[in-house]
Write an enzyme that holds these catalytic residues in place. Sequence first.
Site, PDB file in Angstrom:
ATOM      1  N   GLY A  11      -1.895 -14.963  -4.802  1.00  0.00           N
ATOM      2  CA  GLY A  11      -1.030 -16.113  -4.546  1.00  0.00           C
ATOM      3  C   GLY A  11      -0.469 -16.792  -5.781  1.00  0.00           C
ATOM      4  N   ASN A  13       2.453 -16.171  -7.028  1.00  0.00           N
ATOM      5  CA  ASN A  13       3.845 -16.502  -6.690  1.00  0.00           C
ATOM      6  C   ASN A  13       3.893 -17.706  -5.756  1.00  0.00           C
ATOM      7  OD1 ASN A  13       5.975 -14.531  -7.816  1.00  0.00           O
ATOM      8  ND2 ASN A  13       4.258 -13.209  -7.241  1.00  0.00           N
ATOM      9  N   MET A  89       1.075  -7.554   2.067  1.00  0.00           N
ATOM     10  CA  MET A  89       0.908  -6.110   2.016  1.00  0.00           C
ATOM     11  C   MET A  89       0.872  -5.476   3.415  1.00  0.00           C
ATOM     12  SD  MET A  89       1.313  -5.411  -0.963  1.00  0.00           S
ATOM     13  CE  MET A  89       1.174  -5.884  -2.672  1.00  0.00           C
ATOM     14  N   ARG A  90       1.895  -5.793   4.177  1.00  0.00           N
ATOM     15  CA  ARG A  90       2.003  -5.267   5.528  1.00  0.00           C
ATOM     16  C   ARG A  90       3.483  -5.046   5.806  1.00  0.00           C
ATOM     17  NH1 ARG A  90      -1.779  -4.996   9.275  1.00  0.00           N
ATOM     18  NH2 ARG A  90      -3.465  -6.022   8.179  1.00  0.00           N
ATOM     19  N   ASN A 106      12.013 -10.682  -0.379  1.00  0.00           N
ATOM     20  CA  ASN A 106      10.785 -10.085  -0.912  1.00  0.00           C
ATOM     21  C   ASN A 106      10.899  -9.998  -2.432  1.00  0.00           C
ATOM     22  OD1 ASN A 106       8.284  -8.574  -0.849  1.00  0.00           O
ATOM     23  ND2 ASN A 106       9.477  -6.711  -1.185  1.00  0.00           N
ATOM     24  N   HIS A 108       9.443  -7.705  -5.688  1.00  0.00           N
ATOM     25  CA  HIS A 108       8.765  -6.436  -5.991  1.00  0.00           C
ATOM     26  C   HIS A 108       8.690  -6.265  -7.508  1.00  0.00           C
ATOM     27  CE1 HIS A 108       7.179  -2.496  -5.288  1.00  0.00           C
ATOM     28  NE2 HIS A 108       8.000  -2.050  -6.216  1.00  0.00           N
TER      29      HIS A 108
HETATM   30  C1  GAR Z   1       3.413  -9.525  -6.928  1.00  0.00           C
HETATM   31  O1  GAR Z   1       3.365  -8.887  -8.180  1.00  0.00           O
HETATM   32  C2  GAR Z   1       4.511  -8.930  -6.066  1.00  0.00           C
HETATM   33  O2  GAR Z   1       5.609  -8.497  -6.818  1.00  0.00           O
HETATM   34  C3  GAR Z   1       3.796  -7.779  -5.424  1.00  0.00           C
HETATM   35  O3  GAR Z   1       2.537  -8.312  -5.084  1.00  0.00           O
HETATM   36  C4  GAR Z   1       2.153  -9.231  -6.115  1.00  0.00           C
HETATM   37  C5  GAR Z   1       1.567 -10.468  -5.485  1.00  0.00           C
HETATM   38  O4  GAR Z   1       0.998 -11.278  -6.472  1.00  0.00           O
HETATM   39  N1  GAR Z   1       4.504  -7.288  -4.265  1.00  0.00           N
HETATM   40  C6  GAR Z   1       4.633  -5.986  -4.001  1.00  0.00           C
HETATM   41  O5  GAR Z   1       4.126  -5.102  -4.664  1.00  0.00           O
HETATM   42  C7  GAR Z   1       5.492  -5.681  -2.780  1.00  0.00           C
HETATM   43  N2  GAR Z   1       5.717  -4.288  -2.641  1.00  0.00           N
HETATM   44  P1  GAR Z   1       0.526 -12.739  -6.164  1.00  0.00           P
HETATM   45  O6  GAR Z   1      -0.393 -12.658  -4.918  1.00  0.00           O
HETATM   46  O7  GAR Z   1      -0.224 -13.163  -7.375  1.00  0.00           O
HETATM   47  O8  GAR Z   1       1.744 -13.569  -5.889  1.00  0.00           O
END
Ligand code: GAR
Length: 205
Positions: A11, A13, A89-90, A106, A108
Amino acid sequence: MNIAIFASGRGTNFSAIAAAIKKGRIKVSLSLLVCDNPKAGVLLKAKSAKVEVFLVDRKSFSGKIDFENSIIEALKKHKIKLVVLAGFMRILSARFVRKYNGRIINIHPSLLPAFKGEEGIKDAFSYGVKVTGVTVHFVDVLMDHGPIILQQAVSIDERDTQKTLEEKIHRVEHTLYPRAIKLFCEGKLKVKGRKVSSGKQGFIR
Ligand code: GAR
């Protein structure tokens, strides 16, 4: 405008977006966190930011439709206008994506369309690319796919390890995602086919 963040993990972000809202940089209400993992660190972050949590365990539902219907109910209850996926992640069904078409974004950790999937940073590092980065995009029915809103490159140099690269990528994510949300909420994003433009700023590349 009410927004919801969907997250499954740490979390960081979530916290960056919540902080940008608190500082008045984005004029929206972070009304809901949707989380599918009872052990996720993001739950504590939501608690300290005083954001309501909708914790949904996929295993308590017989199928994906019922699982997503419960999420849709929560989104309706909170009058959510934008769904912000931040490490959720779903994969959302085509039915869900069509229902919120143009209102799901989203982030990435790579320069899409390169290195899709759950290990965007590790895959780019292992491949040996010299430049990777971060992408914020509208979500369509394919994974890590859809019209690109913002991208920022991150270079990988000789001294980088996967860990230092992760740190660099996350730093970029924490400024890029709030910027993209701000553009959306100010009505500045126009989607034409696969391209996104943002009013006076012209095409974003
Ligand atoms: C982030 O790095 C995001 O870009 C990635 O999950 C992480 C979540 O971090 N998303 C993906 O890989 C989507 N395919 P966080 O929980 O610290 O925000």
